[in-house]
Scaffold this motif. Structure first.
Motif, PDB file in Angstrom:
ATOM      1  N   ARG A  83       0.890  -1.105  -0.020  1.00  0.00           N
ATOM      2  CA  ARG A  83      -0.030  -0.122   0.048  1.00  0.00           C
ATOM      3  C   ARG A  83       0.923   1.261   0.054  1.00  0.00           C
ATOM      4  NH1 ARG A  83      -3.807  -1.966   4.453  1.00  0.00           N
ATOM      5  NH2 ARG A  83      -5.493  -2.905   3.515  1.00  0.00           N
ATOM      6  N   THR A 362      -4.127   5.089  16.008  1.00  0.00           N
ATOM      7  CA  THR A 362      -5.308   4.785  15.283  1.00  0.00           C
ATOM      8  C   THR A 362      -5.362   3.186  15.223  1.00  0.00           C
ATOM      9  OG1 THR A 362      -4.060   4.641  13.144  1.00  0.00           O
ATOM     10  CG2 THR A 362      -4.880   6.880  13.868  1.00  0.00           C
ATOM     11  N   ASP A 363      -6.561   2.728  14.611  1.00  0.00           N
ATOM     12  CA  ASP A 363      -6.652   1.278  14.370  1.00  0.00           C
ATOM     13  C   ASP A 363      -6.059   1.374  12.891  1.00  0.00           C
ATOM     14  OD1 ASP A 363      -8.298   2.421  12.445  1.00  0.00           O
ATOM     15  OD2 ASP A 363     -10.254   1.355  13.046  1.00  0.00           O
ATOM     16  N   ARG A 364      -6.068  -0.066  12.313  1.00  0.00           N
ATOM     17  CA  ARG A 364      -5.300  -0.208  11.066  1.00  0.00           C
ATOM     18  C   ARG A 364      -5.999   0.607   9.877  1.00  0.00           C
ATOM     19  NH1 ARG A 364      -1.909  -4.301  12.180  1.00  0.00           N
ATOM     20  NH2 ARG A 364      -1.374  -4.413  10.090  1.00  0.00           N
ATOM     21  N   GLN A 365      -7.462   0.822  10.002  1.00  0.00           N
ATOM     22  CA  GLN A 365      -7.943   1.796   9.054  1.00  0.00           C
ATOM     23  C   GLN A 365      -7.677   3.413   9.068  1.00  0.00           C
ATOM     24  OE1 GLN A 365      -9.449  -0.002   6.637  1.00  0.00           O
ATOM     25  NE2 GLN A 365      -9.240  -1.889   8.000  1.00  0.00           N
ATOM     26  N   ARG A 367      -8.443   5.000  12.116  1.00  0.00           N
ATOM     27  CA  ARG A 367      -9.453   5.803  12.577  1.00  0.00           C
ATOM     28  C   ARG A 367      -9.098   5.959  14.035  1.00  0.00           C
ATOM     29  NH1 ARG A 367     -14.250   1.972  10.558  1.00  0.00           N
ATOM     30  NH2 ARG A 367     -12.874   0.671  11.352  1.00  0.00           N
ATOM     31  N   TYR A 379     -10.825   9.853  10.639  1.00  0.00           N
ATOM     32  CA  TYR A 379      -9.494   9.383  10.294  1.00  0.00           C
ATOM     33  C   TYR A 379      -8.572  10.188  10.481  1.00  0.00           C
ATOM     34  CZ  TYR A 379     -12.337   6.268   7.204  1.00  0.00           C
ATOM     35  OH  TYR A 379     -13.273   5.020   7.092  1.00  0.00           O
ATOM     36  N   THR A 403      -0.617   8.127   3.930  1.00  0.00           N
ATOM     37  CA  THR A 403      -1.973   7.865   4.906  1.00  0.00           C
ATOM     38  C   THR A 403      -2.939   8.778   4.384  1.00  0.00           C
ATOM     39  OG1 THR A 403      -0.994   9.911   6.305  1.00  0.00           O
ATOM     40  CG2 THR A 403      -0.587   7.594   7.032  1.00  0.00           C
ATOM     41  N   ALA A 407      -6.639   7.000   3.520  1.00  0.00           N
ATOM     42  CA  ALA A 407      -7.889   7.471   4.202  1.00  0.00           C
ATOM     43  C   ALA A 407      -8.895   8.007   3.099  1.00  0.00           C
ATOM     44  CB  ALA A 407      -7.693   8.699   5.162  1.00  0.00           C
ATOM     45  N   ARG A 410     -10.525   4.578   1.729  1.00  0.00           N
ATOM     46  CA  ARG A 410     -11.264   4.302   2.602  1.00  0.00           C
ATOM     47  C   ARG A 410     -12.677   4.851   2.785  1.00  0.00           C
ATOM     48  NH1 ARG A 410     -10.882  -0.512   2.974  1.00  0.00           N
ATOM     49  NH2 ARG A 410     -12.203  -0.425   4.640  1.00  0.00           N
ATOM     50  N   SER A 414     -16.221   3.508   1.370  1.00  0.00           N
ATOM     51  CA  SER A 414     -17.347   3.037   2.325  1.00  0.00           C
ATOM     52  C   SER A 414     -18.921   3.535   1.799  1.00  0.00           C
ATOM     53  CB  SER A 414     -17.406   4.268   3.726  1.00  0.00           C
ATOM     54  OG  SER A 414     -17.570   5.485   3.235  1.00  0.00           O
TER      55      SER A 414
END
Lengths: 418, 396
Positions: A83, A362-365, A367, A379, A403, A407, A410, A414
Motif C-alpha cells: 500500500r 489509530t486502528d489499522r484503518q 481511525r 480518520y 496515509t 484514508a 477508505r 465506504s
C-alpha cells in the motif's frame, strides 16, 4: 453545512486527501488555521531512509518488513509495503496533475544536496534540486549579496568536507535594491516576486553568466519560481553550465509553490477551502462525529459524513505539549507518548528524540479513538499521527502522502458519499 | 487597546508572502514589519511610527494566513488610527465622507455623472485633488434607495417574517437597484425588509483616511439604530456589502474600540442570512439561467470566511455554470485605489485577477463587494454584479 468529508488541516496531507476525494466526486471542505508547514518546507519529500534503530533503509520492502517485524507503531507498519508503494505512486501522479514537477521515484531514492551542504535521502524533489554531485565536477555555490537566508560559504565548507570540489561565490543584483529598504523583508519569497518578472530576467542571467563559464555546475538559492519554473528553465537554456536551486530559510519558494498549486487544484475541483478558520468544538454521538464547529462559522456547524484530522504536529498546533502530557488539540484523542516528562527528551539534541514519535493512535484503518473507544468516521492522517520520527527516519513526506490517500480511499469505499 | 498579542508572532513571514501590496510595492515594509515588529518599536517610542503604513490596504489577508493567530491587520489599522496624518487633504475628506458626498450628489446625479465621465474633468480632479484621472468614478443614482423605500415601506410590513437591512452608502447613493433586487428575493421567500430608523456610513473609508473620532461617532449612531431593531423588534440586521458587514461586526471593536458584543451575533451578511433561512426550510423558486459566471472572493469575505454561503446560493440557480476565481485582492481597497499615488499599485495588485477573468470566457463576474465591482468593471471587459442581482434575475 453538509459535506461528505470535512478535513481539518490544509497542509500536504489534508490537501492531497481533499484533492483525491474531490476527484472521486465527493463534496469536501478543508478548514485551515493559516499557512501550513508546507510554506516552510524544502519542497522535497522523503519516504523512508532509516529504521528506528538507526539502520539505513535500502529498499522499501525490506524496510517496511523490518518495521512490521519489530512491531513498530509506525504508520507504514499499519499500511504494509504494497500500500505504501501504491499510494506513494499515486501521490507522485497527483502532484504532477497539480503542476508541481518533481524528480525521483518510490524505488530509487536520491541523495539531494541540502542548503547546509549535506546530503539527505529523498523520494521526490522539485526538478530544480541538485543530486549528490560527481567528485570530478567543479561547483560554484552562488549567494546574493546581502541575502542572509542562504549562506554559500557554510554550504561550500560542508560540501568540501564531503569531497566535493566547490567554491562559494556571490553576485550583486541591483534590481533587488528597492527591497533592501526593509532589510528584515529581504526574503526568498519577496526576491522571487521580483526575479520572476520576465522583464528582470537579464539581471540574474548577466550576473550568473561569467560564473557559468568557470564552473561545471552552479547552485543558487531558490529565489525564483513562486508560480512556475519558467525562469529556472530559461536560465538553464542560456547559461554555459547547468544551474540547480537549493532551498532557503523560510518562507520557502518551492514549498510555497507546492502549497499554492495543491490549493488551486482543490478549489478548481470544487472543494470548499476555509482559510484562517479553526475548529473549536465537535459533537460526537454514537461513536461518530456528527457536527464540527468553527470559530468563523459560529452557530452554523459543519455536518459531515466523514471527518479527517490532518492538523499537523507540535509546530502546527495539532499536538499540544503540557507539563504533564501531550494532548491532541481538536478532539482530545488518545495519544501515543512516553510516561513522564523525563522520558520525552534525550540530552543529545541531535539524537532521535522520543517526542518526535508522539502522536495520535489509530486502528489499522487509521481511525481515531478517544478513551479507548473508536470513533467510526474520524480518520487521522499526516504529521499528527504517532509512531514515526519524520526527522530521524526520513519519512515525514511519505507518511503524509500515503496515509492521506489511504484514508481517501477508505472513505470513498465506504459508499457514503452523495 | 494595548495588547501583547503580537508576541505570538514567530517571524515566519507567511503574512508577507500573501500581502498583495508587498508583492508590487517595495516601499511598503510588509505586514510583519508594519504589524508585530513595528508595534514593539511603537510601544517604545511613538515617534517610530512609519508613515509607509499608509500603503496597507487593510485587506486582512495577512491575518487569514497567520498560523499563530496574530491580528496583524488590526495592529496596523490601530497604529494608523493613533497616528493620523498631520495635514488633512481635501481629497481624503471627499473620498472618505461617502454619505455626505452621496447626499449632495444624488439630487444632481445626471449632471455629476456626466461631468465625472469627462476626460478634462478627471484631469482637473487629478491635478487639483490627486484623484487619479485613469480611474472610472462611481456613478451616482438619481434619488436614493431610502427615498424609494418609502414607497414600499407599508407593503413590506405585510410579510409575516421580517428582517432589517443595513443598505450602506453604495446601495443608497450608487446602486439602489441592488437593494431592490435583495427585496425582490427576500419577498419571494416571504420575508419583508425594514430599514434602520437612521443609518450612517459604516465608517470604513473614514478609518482608512484617519478620521477616527468621526468614525467612532458614526459607529455609535449605527449601533444604536441596530440595537433598536434587535432589542425592540427582535430582528436580525443584514447587509449586502461584505465590507460594511465586516466593519459593523469586527472593525468597531478591534479598530475603533467601540463595544458591539451584545449586537455582533445579530449582524449578518445578507447571503449568509438567506442561506440560513433556506437551511431552515424556506423555499426560493429559481428558474434556469444558462450563464457562465466566475466568482471573485472579496478580501473581507475571505477574512470573515463566509464565501461558502454565497457560492451555495449561486449553485442553487439551475443551469448556472459557476467557477471560483483564485482568491486574491482586486487592488482597489475602497478609497485606496482612487488616489493618484496608489493607482499603479492598485492596478498591479489586480493584474493577475483581471487576466484570469479575461481568460475565463465568462458572461459575468459575481462578487459581494461594491468596490471590487468598480475595479473589475473598469479593468476588464466584463460586468460584475452582486449575487442578489443574479438571484433576482433567476426568480421564477
Amino acid at each position: 453545512m453538509n459535506f461528505d468529508t470535512v478535513i481539518i488541516g490544509g497542509g500536504l496531507a489534508g490537501l492531497l486527501c481533499g484533492i483525491r476525494l474531490q476527484e472521486q466526486g465527493q463534496r469536501c471542505a478543508i478548514v485551515s488555521r493559516g499557512q501550513s508547514a508546507l510554506s516552510f518546507s524544502s519542497g522535497s519529500l522523503d519516504l523512508l531512509s532509516h529504521l528506528p534503530n538507526g539502520e539505513p533503509v535500502n529498499s522499501l520492502d525490506t524496510g517496511i518488513a523490518a518495521l512490521q517485524a519489530m512491531q513498530s507503531p509506525h504508520p507504514y507498519a499499519l499500511l504494509g509495503a504494497e500500500r505504501v508503494r501504491h499510494y506513494a505512486l499515486l501521490a507522485q501522479n497527483l502532484l504532477a496533475e497539480c503542476g508541481f514537477a518533481t524528480q525521483g521515484h518510490v524505488d530509487t531514492p536520491h541523495q539531494r544536496v541540502t542548503p547546509l551542504g549535506t546530503f539527505r535521502q529523498a523520494w521526490l524533489s522539485p526538478t530544480e534540486v541538485p543530486h549528490k554531485p560527481d567528485a570530478s565536477k567543479t561547483i560554484g555555490i552562488v549567494g546574493i549579496s546581502g541575502f542572509l537566508d542562504f549562506q554559500p560559504a557554510l554550504a561550500a565548507a560542508s560540501l568540501r568536507k564531503r569531497g566535493v570540489n566547490v567554491s562559494a561565490e556571490e553576485i550583486e543584483l541591483p534590481v533587488l535594491d528597492a527591497l533592501r529598504d526593509n532589510p528584515s523583508e529581504f526574503r526568498a519569497v519577496n526576491i522571487a516576486r521580483v526575479l520572476d518578472k520576465p522583464e528582470n530576467f537579464s539581471a540574474p542571467y548577466r550576473a550568473l553568466l561569467p560564473l557559468s563559464r568557470r564552473y561545471d555546475i552552479l547552485y543558487f538559492p531558490a529565489c525564483f519560481g513562486l508560480v512556475n519554473s519558467d525562469v529556472f528553465a530559461q536560465l538553464n537554456q542560456q547559461l554555459s553550465c547547468p544551474l540547480f536551486l537549493l532551498p532557503t530559510l523560510p518562507p520557502s519558494v518551492p514549498g510555497t509553490r507546492m502549497q499554492t498549486l495543491l490549493q488551486q487544484r482543490f478549489v478548481r475541483l470544487g472543494g470548499t477551502w476555509m482559510p484562517g478558520d479553526e475548529v473549536v468544538n465537535a459533537d460526537i454521538a454514537g461513536g461518530r462525529v456528527t457536527h464540527v464547529w468553527t470559530r468563523k462559522h459560529e452557530d452554523i456547524p459543519l455536518t459531515p459524513k466523514h471527518v479527517v484530522l490532518a492538523s499537523g504536529s507540535f509546530f502546527s498546533n495539532g499536538l499540544i505539549a503540557e507539563r504533564t502530557g501531550v494532548r491532541e488539540a481538536v478532539f482530545g484523542l488518545d495519544v501515543l507518548q512516553s510516561e513522564g516528562r523525563e522520558h520525552w527528551y534525550r540530552d543529545d539534541v541531535f539524537a532521535a528524540q522520543p517526542w518526535q514519535q508522539f502522536g495520535v493512535i489509530t486502528d489499522r484503518q487509521f481511525r481515531a479513538q478517544r478513551g479507548g473507544v473508536p470513533i467510526e468516521n474520524l480518520y487521522v492522517i499526516g504529521s499528527v499521527l504517532g509512531g514515526f520520527d519524520a526527522v530521524a527516519q526520513g519519512c515525514g513526506g511519505g507518511v503524509c502522502a500515503t496515509t492521506a490517500l489511504f484514508a481517501a480511499d477508505r472513505i470513498g469505499a465506504s459508499g457514503e458519499s452523495k | 487597546m494595548i495588547t501583547t498579542q503580537f508576541e505570538s508572532c514567530i517571524k515566519c513571514t507567511a503574512c508577507t508572502t500573501v500581502c498583495p501590496v508587498s508583492a508590487v510595492n517595495p516601499h511598503y515594509p510588509g505586514p510583519k514589519q508594519s504589524g508585530p515588529d513595528g508595534e514593539r518599536l511603537r510601544l517604545k517610542d511613538p515617534a517610530l511610527f512609519d508613515e509607509a503604513l499608509k500603503y496597507c490596504t487593510n485587506c486582512k489577508r495577512c491575518e487569514t494566513a497567520c498560523p499563530s493567530g496574530v491580528k496583524i491587520g488590526d495592529l496596523i489599522q490601530h497604529a494608523r488610527a493613533q497616528h493620523p496624518p498631520q495635514s488633512r487633504s481635501l481629497r481624503n475628506a471627499i473620498l472618505s465622507h461617502t454619505d455626505f458626498m452621496g447626499s449632495i450628489s444624488t439630487p444632481f446625479a445626471p449632471l455629476i455623472n456626466a461631468a465625472t465621465g469627462l476626460k478634462p474633468v478627471r484631469q482637473l480632479l487629478d491635478a487639483a485633488l490627486k484623484i487619479d484621472h485613469r480611474r472610472t468614478l462611481p456613478k451616482y443614482s438619481s434619488g436614493t434607495f431610502r427615498r424609494w423605500y418609502r414607497s414600499v415601506a407599508e407593503q413590506q410590513k405585510n410579510f409575516t417574517q421580517q428582517v432589517a437591512f443595513f443598505h450602506g452608502c453604495y446601495v443608497n447613493y450608487n446602486n439602489p437597484q441592488l437593494g431592490k433586487d435583495m427585496l425582490k428575493v427576500l419577498n419571494a421567500m416571504g420575508i419583508g425588509v425594514q430599514l434602520l430608523h437612521q443609518e450612517k456610513c459604516c465608517g470604513v473609508p473614514l478609518i482608512a483616511n484617519g478620521y477616527i473620532e468621526k468614525a467612532k461617532k458614526q459607529a455609535n449612531v449605527n449601533l444604536r439604530a441596530i440595537e433598536q431593531k434587535v432589542n425592540e423588534d427582535g430582528l436580525q440586521v443584514i447587509a449586502t456589502s461584505t465590507t460594511c458587514t465586516f466593519t459593523l461586526r469586527d472593525e468597531y471593536p478591534h479598530v475603533l474600540d467601540v463595544d458591539n458584543q451584545h449586537l455582533r451575533a445579530h449582524i449578518d451578511l445578507a447571503t449568509r442570512w438567506v442561506w440560513r433561512k433556506l437551511a431552515e426550510g424556506a423555499a426560493l423558486p429559481l428558474r434556469e439561467l444558462p450563464l457562465k459566471v466566475v466568482y471573485h472572493t472579496p478580501c473581507h469575505m475571505e477574512k470573515m470566511g463566509w464565501t461558502h454561503y454565497t457560492l451555495d446560493l449561486l449553485r442553487r440557480i439551475p443551469g448556472l455554470e459557476l467557477t471560483v476565481l483564485d482568491s486574491r485582492c482586486c487592488g482597489i481597497a475602497g478609497t485606496y485605489g482612487f488616489k493618484s499615488e496608489n493607482y499603479p499599485t492598485s492596478q498591479a495588485i489586480g493584474e493577475p485577477l483581471f487576466r484570469q477573468i479575461e481568460e475565463s470566457d465568462a458572461d459575468l463576474v459575481i462578487s459581494d463587494c461594491e468596490t471590487c465591482k468598480w475595479q473589475i468593471e473598469m479593468s476588464t471587459s466584463k460586468r460584475c454584479e452582486h449575487p442578489f442581482t443574479l438571484l433576482a434575475q433567476a426568480l421564477r
